[in-house]
Design a protein around this motif. Structure first.
Motif, short mmCIF file in Angstrom:
data_model
loop_
_atom_site.label_atom_id
_atom_site.label_comp_id
_atom_site.label_asym_id
_atom_site.label_seq_id
_atom_site.Cartn_x
_atom_site.Cartn_y
_atom_site.Cartn_z
N ARG A 166 -9.75 -11.08 12.18
CA ARG A 166 -8.98 -9.79 12.78
C ARG A 166 -9.76 -8.49 12.36
O ARG A 166 -9.81 -7.47 12.95
CB ARG A 166 -7.61 -9.67 12.86
CG ARG A 166 -6.90 -10.71 13.53
CD ARG A 166 -5.39 -10.17 13.37
NE ARG A 166 -4.60 -11.43 14.16
CZ ARG A 166 -3.57 -11.25 14.58
NH1 ARG A 166 -2.52 -10.55 14.03
NH2 ARG A 166 -2.88 -12.34 15.27
N LYS B 157 -3.15 -12.11 9.83
CA LYS B 157 -3.21 -13.41 10.58
C LYS B 157 -4.41 -13.82 10.88
O LYS B 157 -4.87 -13.87 11.90
CB LYS B 157 -2.18 -13.43 11.48
CG LYS B 157 -0.63 -12.77 11.45
CD LYS B 157 0.18 -13.61 10.31
CE LYS B 157 1.34 -13.11 10.16
NZ LYS B 157 1.35 -11.57 9.59
N LEU C 227 -2.66 -7.41 4.03
CA LEU C 227 -3.13 -6.07 4.65
C LEU C 227 -3.98 -5.07 3.75
O LEU C 227 -4.54 -4.35 4.06
CB LEU C 227 -2.01 -5.64 5.59
CG LEU C 227 -1.38 -6.47 6.68
CD1 LEU C 227 0.05 -5.77 7.06
CD2 LEU C 227 -2.25 -6.27 7.85
N LYS C 228 -3.16 -5.06 2.73
CA LYS C 228 -3.79 -4.22 1.49
C LYS C 228 -5.21 -4.26 1.23
O LYS C 228 -6.05 -3.55 1.04
CB LYS C 228 -2.70 -4.16 0.24
CG LYS C 228 -3.00 -2.97 -0.85
CD LYS C 228 -1.94 -3.25 -1.84
CE LYS C 228 -2.09 -2.18 -2.91
NZ LYS C 228 -1.01 -2.44 -3.76
N TYR D 193 1.78 -12.39 14.76
CA TYR D 193 0.81 -13.58 14.65
C TYR D 193 0.17 -13.59 16.03
O TYR D 193 1.13 -13.34 17.15
CB TYR D 193 1.67 -14.91 14.52
CG TYR D 193 0.62 -16.11 14.59
CD1 TYR D 193 -0.31 -16.28 13.62
CD2 TYR D 193 0.55 -17.02 15.69
CE1 TYR D 193 -1.15 -17.52 13.71
CE2 TYR D 193 -0.11 -18.11 16.00
CZ TYR D 193 -1.04 -18.20 15.03
OH TYR D 193 -1.88 -19.40 15.11
N ALA E 298 -7.16 -6.14 3.21
CA ALA E 298 -8.02 -6.41 4.45
C ALA E 298 -8.95 -5.21 4.63
O ALA E 298 -10.16 -5.39 4.76
CB ALA E 298 -7.11 -6.54 5.73
N SER E 299 -8.39 -3.89 4.34
CA SER E 299 -9.49 -2.81 4.48
C SER E 299 -10.41 -3.08 3.53
O SER E 299 -11.60 -2.55 3.59
CB SER E 299 -8.68 -1.60 4.10
OG SER E 299 -7.81 -1.51 3.16
N TYR F 292 4.93 -10.27 6.69
CA TYR F 292 5.10 -9.15 6.99
C TYR F 292 3.60 -8.43 6.48
O TYR F 292 3.05 -7.57 6.98
CB TYR F 292 6.18 -7.93 6.82
CG TYR F 292 6.51 -8.02 5.18
CD1 TYR F 292 5.95 -6.95 4.50
CD2 TYR F 292 7.54 -9.02 4.73
CE1 TYR F 292 6.09 -7.15 3.18
CE2 TYR F 292 7.61 -8.92 3.44
CZ TYR F 292 7.00 -8.09 2.71
OH TYR F 292 7.40 -8.16 1.19
N HIS F 293 3.32 -8.94 5.54
CA HIS F 293 1.97 -8.25 4.74
C HIS F 293 0.83 -8.99 4.83
O HIS F 293 -0.06 -8.57 4.17
CB HIS F 293 2.58 -8.28 3.06
CG HIS F 293 2.82 -9.71 2.63
ND1 HIS F 293 3.67 -10.47 3.04
CD2 HIS F 293 2.25 -10.33 1.68
CE1 HIS F 293 3.59 -11.57 2.44
NE2 HIS F 293 2.76 -11.31 1.49
N CYS G 94 -5.81 -18.39 9.76
CA CYS G 94 -4.70 -17.78 10.82
C CYS G 94 -3.36 -17.16 10.15
O CYS G 94 -2.53 -17.31 10.96
CB CYS G 94 -4.54 -18.90 11.72
SG CYS G 94 -3.72 -20.42 10.81
N VAL H 141 9.19 -5.87 11.38
CA VAL H 141 7.88 -6.00 11.08
C VAL H 141 6.95 -5.11 12.17
O VAL H 141 7.15 -5.13 13.27
CB VAL H 141 7.01 -7.44 11.17
CG1 VAL H 141 5.68 -7.59 11.14
CG2 VAL H 141 7.60 -8.31 10.25
N TRP I 145 2.66 2.49 3.35
CA TRP I 145 3.39 1.74 4.26
C TRP I 145 4.69 2.48 4.27
O TRP I 145 5.27 2.98 3.61
CB TRP I 145 3.69 0.24 3.20
CG TRP I 145 4.32 -0.93 3.83
CD1 TRP I 145 5.71 -0.77 4.00
CD2 TRP I 145 3.66 -1.91 4.47
NE1 TRP I 145 5.79 -2.03 4.75
CE2 TRP I 145 4.55 -2.55 4.97
CE3 TRP I 145 2.24 -2.11 4.83
CZ2 TRP I 145 4.34 -3.65 6.17
CZ3 TRP I 145 2.02 -3.31 5.58
CH2 TRP I 145 2.99 -4.09 5.98
N PRO J 257 0.77 -1.17 -0.05
CA PRO J 257 -0.12 0.12 0.09
C PRO J 257 0.79 1.31 0.02
O PRO J 257 2.06 1.36 0.55
CB PRO J 257 -0.80 -0.19 1.33
CG PRO J 257 -0.71 -1.41 1.71
CD PRO J 257 0.56 -1.99 1.27
N TRP K 276 2.57 -17.11 8.65
CA TRP K 276 2.07 -16.84 10.00
C TRP K 276 3.24 -16.01 10.66
O TRP K 276 3.23 -14.99 11.45
CB TRP K 276 1.74 -17.74 10.93
CG TRP K 276 2.97 -18.84 11.15
CD1 TRP K 276 3.28 -19.79 10.40
CD2 TRP K 276 3.60 -18.98 12.43
NE1 TRP K 276 4.38 -20.61 10.91
CE2 TRP K 276 4.73 -19.94 12.24
CE3 TRP K 276 3.81 -18.27 13.72
CZ2 TRP K 276 5.38 -20.23 13.18
CZ3 TRP K 276 4.65 -18.60 14.68
CH2 TRP K 276 5.68 -19.68 14.42
#
Lengths: 158, 163
Positions: B124, B120, B79-80, A158, B82-83, B116-117, B107, A147, A136, A133, B112
Motif C-alpha cells: 500500500r 494491511k 502505520l508509524k 483491510y 510505514a512512512s 488498528y495500527h 497483507c 478504526v 494519532w 504516532p 488484518w
C-alpha cells in the motif's frame, strides 16, 4: 500484612479517600479516590510496615459503562505481601493523579495508559504518547473506538 | 545458469549481450537493506547465518538505503513505521527491488481485522516485487523468494526501454 490490615490502616489514615474494597478476591483490591493516588502511594511505599517498593504492573481499563480505571499491582520485596490499588474516573473527565514521582516505573506505564485508553495522569512530568504516532487521534483500546478509514493517506481497514 | 557455465572454447573471448552481462552482475550481487521489523527478522537472521548462508547468493546486508539494491521487509509494518519505509525506499538508488517477507508485510497477517495500527500490506505504500508467504517463512522460503527475484532481474533489460 493481610489485605484486611492494609485496608484498615489506609481507611484509618485517609478516611473518605478509600472508597471501596474487595478483600476476599484472588488478588484483593482497594479502590481509592483518583485525585489522591499520589499521597496514598507515598504512604504505601514509605510506611515501615507497608514498604511496597515494587510497582509490578500498571494497567488502564475501559469498563464499558462510562468509567475508565487505572489498576496498580503493588508488591513488597521486604514483607512479601501484595495488594492491588485501583482508581477510577469518567470518560468525560478522565483524570487520575500521577504516581510516577513515587515509583519511576510508572512514568512509561502511565504514558501507555494515556496513549491507549486515554487516562490523563495529572502532574505527570512528560505525558506524551509512547507507542502510537504523536499525530494519532483517539484512544484505540477504548471500547467505543472506531478504526479510522485513513491515516496520513494510508488506508487502514483491510 | 545460462551464461558462464559454458566452456571457453575460443581462447578467452566470450560473446554475450550487454543485457545478459549486466543482469548477471546485478543478480549476483543483490545487496540487501537490513529491515527486520518483527519475528520474520529472526528467520532472516537464520538465513544469513552459516546454515543457510545467504551470502552465497551475493547478498550482503547493508545498513543504509544508499548502498542497497533490495529491501527485505521482514515483519509487521505498523502505520508509524510505514512512512519511514516509504522514506527509506525513496532513498534507494534505482534499479531497486522490494521483497515482502511474511504474512504481515504481505497483507496484514493476523492483524488484518483488529490491527488498528497495522498497515494491511506493505504494497500500500511501496511497490513489491516478490511476496514470500509464511508466518514466519522458513529460511528456505526466503531463499526461494530471492531466487524468484533473481529470475526477475535476469529477464530485465537496462539497455532497452521498458514498455
Amino acid at each position: 500484612m493481610t489485605a484486611e490490615e492494609i485496608y484498615n490502616s489506609l481507611k484509618a489514615k485517609f478516611g473518605d479517600a478509600v472508597l471501596e474494597a474487595k478483600l476476599d478476591a484472588l488478588q484483593p483490591w482497594i479502590l481509592v479516590a483518583s485525585g489522591r493516588t499520589k499521597e496514598i502511594a507515598f504512604f504505601l511505599r514509605d510506611d515501615p510496615v507497608m514498604q511496597f517498593d515494587f510497582l509490578m504492573c500498571l494497567s488502564g481499563v475501559d469498563y464499558n459503562d462510562g468509567r475508565l480505571g487505572a489498576v496498580y499491582h503493588l508488591s513488597s520485596m521486604v514483607h512479601r505481601h501484595k495488594i492491588v490499588l485501583k482508581a477510577q474516573c469518567t470518560k468525560e473527565n478522565p483524570h487520575v493523579h500521577s504516581i510516577s514521582a513515587v515509583w519511576g516505573t510508572a512514568n512509561w506505564h502511565e504514558r501507555e495508559a494515556y496513549d491507549l485508553v486515554g487516562i490523563v495522569f495529572d502532574e505527570h512530568p512528560d505525558l506524551r504518547r509512547i507507542l502510537l504516532p504523536y499525530d494519532w487521534e483517539g484512544y484505540p483500546l477504548r471500547k467505543d473506538y472506531k478504526v479510522p478509514e485513513f491515516y496520513n493517506g494510508m488506508k487502514v481497514p483491510y | 545458469m545460462g551464461l558462464l557455465d559454458k566452456r571457453f572454447e575460443t581462447g578467452n573471448v566470450f560473446i554475450t549481450s550487454l543485457d545478459n552481462l549486466l543482469n548477471w552482475a546485478r543478480l549476483s550481487s543483490l545487496w540487501q537493506m537490513q529491515f527486520g521489523l518483527a519475528c520474520c527478522a529472526i528467520e532472516m537472521m537464520a538465513a544469513s547465518a552459516s546454515n543457510f548462508d545467504i551470502m552465497r547468493f551475493g547478498i550482503i546486508p547493508r545498513a543504509t538505503p544508499r548502498q542497497v539494491d533490495v529491501l527485505f521487509v521482514a515483519g509487521t509494518v505498523t502505520l508509524k513505521m510505514a512512512s519511514r519505509i516509504k522514506r527509506l525506499y525513496d532513498q534507494m538508488a534505482e534499479p531497486r527491488y522490494v521483497l515482502s517477507m511474511g504474512s504481515c508485510a504481505n497483507c496484514g497477517g493476523p492483524y488484518w481485522e483488529h490491527g488498528y495500527h497495522v498497515l494491511k500490506g506493505v504494497d500500500r505504500v511501496i511497490p513489491v516485487d516478490v511476496y514470500v508467504p509464511g508466518c514466519p517463512p522458513r529460511p528456505e522460503a526466503l531463499l526461494e523468494g530471492i531466487i524468484k527475484l533473481q529470475e526477475k532481474v535476469r529477464k530485465e533489460s537496462l539497455v532497452k526501454k521498458s514498455a
